[in-house]
Write a protein that holds these residues in place. Structure first.
Motif, PDB file in Angstrom:
ATOM      1  N   THR A 382       6.821  -7.024  -3.617  1.00  0.00           N
ATOM      2  CA  THR A 382       6.375  -7.276  -4.992  1.00  0.00           C
ATOM      3  C   THR A 382       7.056  -8.515  -5.556  1.00  0.00           C
ATOM      4  O   THR A 382       6.420  -9.391  -6.162  1.00  0.00           O
ATOM      5  CB  THR A 382       6.669  -6.058  -5.867  1.00  0.00           C
ATOM      6  OG1 THR A 382       6.034  -4.907  -5.313  1.00  0.00           O
ATOM      7  CG2 THR A 382       6.150  -6.271  -7.285  1.00  0.00           C
ATOM      8  N   ALA A 429      -0.576   2.557  -8.612  1.00  0.00           N
ATOM      9  CA  ALA A 429      -1.249   1.563  -7.783  1.00  0.00           C
ATOM     10  C   ALA A 429      -1.914   0.489  -8.641  1.00  0.00           C
ATOM     11  O   ALA A 429      -1.935  -0.697  -8.279  1.00  0.00           O
ATOM     12  CB  ALA A 429      -2.272   2.241  -6.891  1.00  0.00           C
ATOM     13  N   TYR A 432       0.517  -2.137  -9.718  1.00  0.00           N
ATOM     14  CA  TYR A 432       0.776  -3.077  -8.619  1.00  0.00           C
ATOM     15  C   TYR A 432      -0.375  -4.071  -8.468  1.00  0.00           C
ATOM     16  O   TYR A 432      -0.157  -5.267  -8.251  1.00  0.00           O
ATOM     17  CB  TYR A 432       0.985  -2.285  -7.331  1.00  0.00           C
ATOM     18  CG  TYR A 432       1.212  -3.149  -6.128  1.00  0.00           C
ATOM     19  CD1 TYR A 432       0.199  -3.360  -5.195  1.00  0.00           C
ATOM     20  CD2 TYR A 432       2.435  -3.794  -5.925  1.00  0.00           C
ATOM     21  CE1 TYR A 432       0.398  -4.163  -4.095  1.00  0.00           C
ATOM     22  CE2 TYR A 432       2.635  -4.601  -4.829  1.00  0.00           C
ATOM     23  CZ  TYR A 432       1.611  -4.782  -3.910  1.00  0.00           C
ATOM     24  OH  TYR A 432       1.804  -5.584  -2.822  1.00  0.00           O
ATOM     25  N   TYR A 462       3.385   7.380  -3.141  1.00  0.00           N
ATOM     26  CA  TYR A 462       3.304   6.136  -2.360  1.00  0.00           C
ATOM     27  C   TYR A 462       2.328   6.259  -1.175  1.00  0.00           C
ATOM     28  O   TYR A 462       2.676   6.016  -0.036  1.00  0.00           O
ATOM     29  CB  TYR A 462       4.686   5.721  -1.845  1.00  0.00           C
ATOM     30  CG  TYR A 462       5.764   5.684  -2.891  1.00  0.00           C
ATOM     31  CD1 TYR A 462       6.903   6.450  -2.758  1.00  0.00           C
ATOM     32  CD2 TYR A 462       5.629   4.864  -4.017  1.00  0.00           C
ATOM     33  CE1 TYR A 462       7.895   6.426  -3.729  1.00  0.00           C
ATOM     34  CE2 TYR A 462       6.610   4.835  -4.985  1.00  0.00           C
ATOM     35  CZ  TYR A 462       7.750   5.622  -4.850  1.00  0.00           C
ATOM     36  OH  TYR A 462       8.721   5.600  -5.807  1.00  0.00           O
ATOM     37  N   GLN A 465      -0.639   2.685  -2.946  1.00  0.00           N
ATOM     38  CA  GLN A 465      -0.079   1.344  -3.127  1.00  0.00           C
ATOM     39  C   GLN A 465       0.265   0.671  -1.810  1.00  0.00           C
ATOM     40  O   GLN A 465      -0.037  -0.514  -1.615  1.00  0.00           O
ATOM     41  CB  GLN A 465       1.146   1.436  -4.055  1.00  0.00           C
ATOM     42  CG  GLN A 465       1.844   0.103  -4.323  1.00  0.00           C
ATOM     43  CD  GLN A 465       2.885  -0.208  -3.245  1.00  0.00           C
ATOM     44  OE1 GLN A 465       3.451   0.716  -2.645  1.00  0.00           O
ATOM     45  NE2 GLN A 465       3.123  -1.494  -3.009  1.00  0.00           N
ATOM     46  N   GLU A 469      -1.166  -2.968  -0.475  1.00  0.00           N
ATOM     47  CA  GLU A 469      -0.216  -4.015  -0.072  1.00  0.00           C
ATOM     48  C   GLU A 469      -0.536  -4.537   1.318  1.00  0.00           C
ATOM     49  O   GLU A 469      -0.559  -5.754   1.554  1.00  0.00           O
ATOM     50  CB  GLU A 469       1.203  -3.445  -0.127  1.00  0.00           C
ATOM     51  CG  GLU A 469       2.284  -4.460   0.254  1.00  0.00           C
ATOM     52  CD  GLU A 469       3.667  -3.827   0.229  1.00  0.00           C
ATOM     53  OE1 GLU A 469       4.608  -4.493   0.689  1.00  0.00           O
ATOM     54  OE2 GLU A 469       3.780  -2.687  -0.248  1.00  0.00           O
TER      55      GLU A 469
END
Length: 578
Positions: A382, A429, A432, A462, A465, A469
């Motif tokens: 990030t 999510a 993000y 998690y 996300q 990614e």
């Protein structure tokens, strides 16, 4: 007997029995319906012919009486008495009768000729002298004697050789009536109406059979096969008569007119009656044969191929029992499986209690260890995204990105539960995604499709996300025009499906095979080792898959599919309550 043979024989026998029953029922229904249809059509045709004959004879009967209402014509006929021979007819008499008879025959296609015979044999007709004779010897004619016997009533006569016609070899059906003076009943002569052979042929051709006959009320045949012996046996409707010479059978169809007493007899060959039935029987036999063959093929397939896994299972059970020293025998495969199943249940029950506590403690420890691996991994990625945005675009949006990052960190530190509502995971999510869109702008499009009612389902933290990614890391590059990520969440019965799909460059077939193998082995250590030798990181995939199986059982997990140049699709399946 083996189970395979039992199934084959039972299935084949059942299908054959059903085919025979269905064939018999269909045959009976079709035979009955078809024969009734043919018989009813023939009866309708016979009744219609009888009706046409009645109309023809009634019309002729009325026409034959018309002369007796004409005083002038009666007076003329009295001048031709047999006691006063006249060898020629007066022209005015000929003219009067010609006009009268022409009016009778006008517009009546069923009439061929209408003739008046006087007592002395003179003949008046609507025909000219080239077609009809001037006179005949009336009292020598058979039909004249029969007409006298009727005493003024009409009768029909089939004249095979009408002598009053010139140059005619045709046969005619005629209606005759003896004419008497209404005042003194003295005989005046005879009227003879000949019916058109063409019209008779047209109305009788509807019968369409080899043997038919029309008889008068006195059983005298006038039309059809007048000498056929079988027709004399045809006295009752829908009876069967047999030709002794050809040994053929015929159905008798008869109808008697209530008005004229004429009887129409028609013989239908049973071969013609059941012609369509025989053709249908051939088709039905062929169809049953095809169905039977098809059923045998299916039964063979079911008994051989579908039971093949059962055969292999039986073999393995025998080997297992032999190793344990507990071999048992049974009559068929099902019996052997039942015995083996009972033995396995007893052993499994002993192991379940022992393994339960160990597995629970191990799973909890492994889950916490796997979850802790995700924190530094996602934070570094990030921060790298925020840094790249600031360097390349030189925008003040950096503060906004830091705010979003703060939300992520607070989310991580606030919630230590193993599972959270799906709605919280989606919000995490989306935060993000917002950070990424600050950098990628229009180059990144994320579509969310969340089925209503799934927000409160508990899922591990998690799991969405990291997939987003990975998608950005592998699907996006400087040359890509736009990356589209579609996230679809829906529930199907007792499973929650979360799909993350992109339109990136996809994964090479060899690399995809390695990732799928790692997921099947569910080995996090192997994934870490692969990371050291490749530029692709699949720790997140294995981590998610392992946590799903630990919390929700082996029915849950992660699957990945990809096509080069098309994109990648990662699907999460989570088993949920009913």
């Amino acid at each position: 007997m083996k189970l395979r043979n039992k199934i084959f024989l039972m299935f084949s026998g059942l299908v054959l029995f059903l085919l025979i029953i269905v064939g018999i029922v269909v045959h009976n229904i079709f035979t009955s319906a078809n024969s009734k249809e043919v018989i009813n059509k023939t009866e309708d045709t016979t009744v219609q012919l009888s009706y046409n004959l009645d109309l023809m004879l009634e019309d002729a009967s009325r026409s034959s009486l018309a002369l007796l209402y004409n005083k002038e014509l009666i007076n003329i006929l009295q001048e031709y008495d047999k006691e006063q021979p006249v060898f020629y007819k007066q022209s005015n008499h000929v003219k009067v009768f010609s006009l009268f008879l022409s009016s009778i025959i006008f517009d009546k296609e069923q009439f061929y000729g209408v003739h008046i015979f006087t007592q002395n044999g003179q003949l008046f007709s609507h025909m000219d002298q080239f077609r009809i004779r001037e006179s005949i010897s009336l009292h020598d004619q058979e039909w004249y004697m029969k007409a006298k016997e009727q005493e003024g009533g009409w009768l029909t006569y089939y004249d095979e050789d009408p002598i009053y016609y010139k140059n005619s070899d045709k046969e005619y059906l005629s209606l005759l009536r003896l004419l008497r003076n209404p005042e003194d009943q003295k005989e005046l002569g005879l009227i003879k109406i000949d019916f058109s052979p063409k019209y008779i042929e047209e109305i009788t051709e509807q019968l369409r059979s080899e043997y038919w006959q029309i008889t008068t009320k006195n059983k005298v045949p006038i039309l059809g096969n007048k000498t056929e012996r079988m027709l004399y046996e045809c006295n009752t409707n829908r009876t069967i008569v047999k030709d002794k010479e050809s040994n053929k059978s015929y159905m008798c169809i008869t109808h008697t007119s209530k008005n004229t007493g004429f009887t129409i007899s028609n013989l239908i060959s049973t071969d013609y009656l059941y012609k369509e039935v025989k053709e249908f029987n051939r088709f039905l036999s062929w169809l049953i044969g095809v169905c039977l063959l098809f059923s045998l093929i299916i039964s063979f397939y079911m008994s051989h191929y579908l039971l093949k896994p059962l055969e292999l299972l039986k073999t393995r059970i025998r080997l297992f029992q032999h190793d344990k020293g507990t071999a048992h025998s049974a009559q068929d495969e099902i019996g052997e499986l039942r015995i083996a199943y009972d033995g396995m249940l007893s052993e499994i029950n002993d192991l379940v209690t022992e393994a339960y506590e160990i597995n629970r403690r191990n799973n909890e420890a492994e889950f916490k260890a796997l979850q802790s691996q995700m924190d530094p991994h996602f934070i570094f990625n990030t921060l790298e995204s925020i840094n790249m945005k600031a360097v390349h675009e030189d925008q003040f949006e950096l503060s906004d990105m830091i705010v979003e990052l703060g939300k992520l960190i607070r989310y991580r530190l606030r919630n230590e539960d193993q599972q959270i509502p799906l709605d919280d995971e989606i919000k995490f999510a989306k935060i993000y995604v917002n950070i990424l869109q600050h950098r990628l702008e229009e180059a990144l499009e994320v579509e969310w499709h969340v089925e209503e009612g799934t927000e409160e389902i508990l899922v591990p933290k998690y799991i969405i996300q990291p997939l987003i990614e990975n998608t950005i890391a592998h699907a996006y590059n400087k040359t890509a025009k736009k990356v589209t990520i579609s996230i679809c969440i829906k529930r199907e019965q007792n499973k929650l499906h979360i799909s993350v799909k992109d339109n990136g460059k996809g994964i090479e077939a060899q690399r995809l095979s390695e990732i799928q193998t790692t997921l099947e082995q569910n080995d996090v250590a192997e994934a870490q080792q692969q990371k050291q030798h490749t530029t692709t990181n699949n720790i997140a995939l294995v981590n998610i898959d392992r946590r799903l199986k630990l919390l929700h059982g082996e029915a849950s997990g992660l699957k990945i599919s990809s096509s080069e140049g098309i994109g990648t699709n990662v699907t999460i399946m989570i088993k949920v309550g009913d």
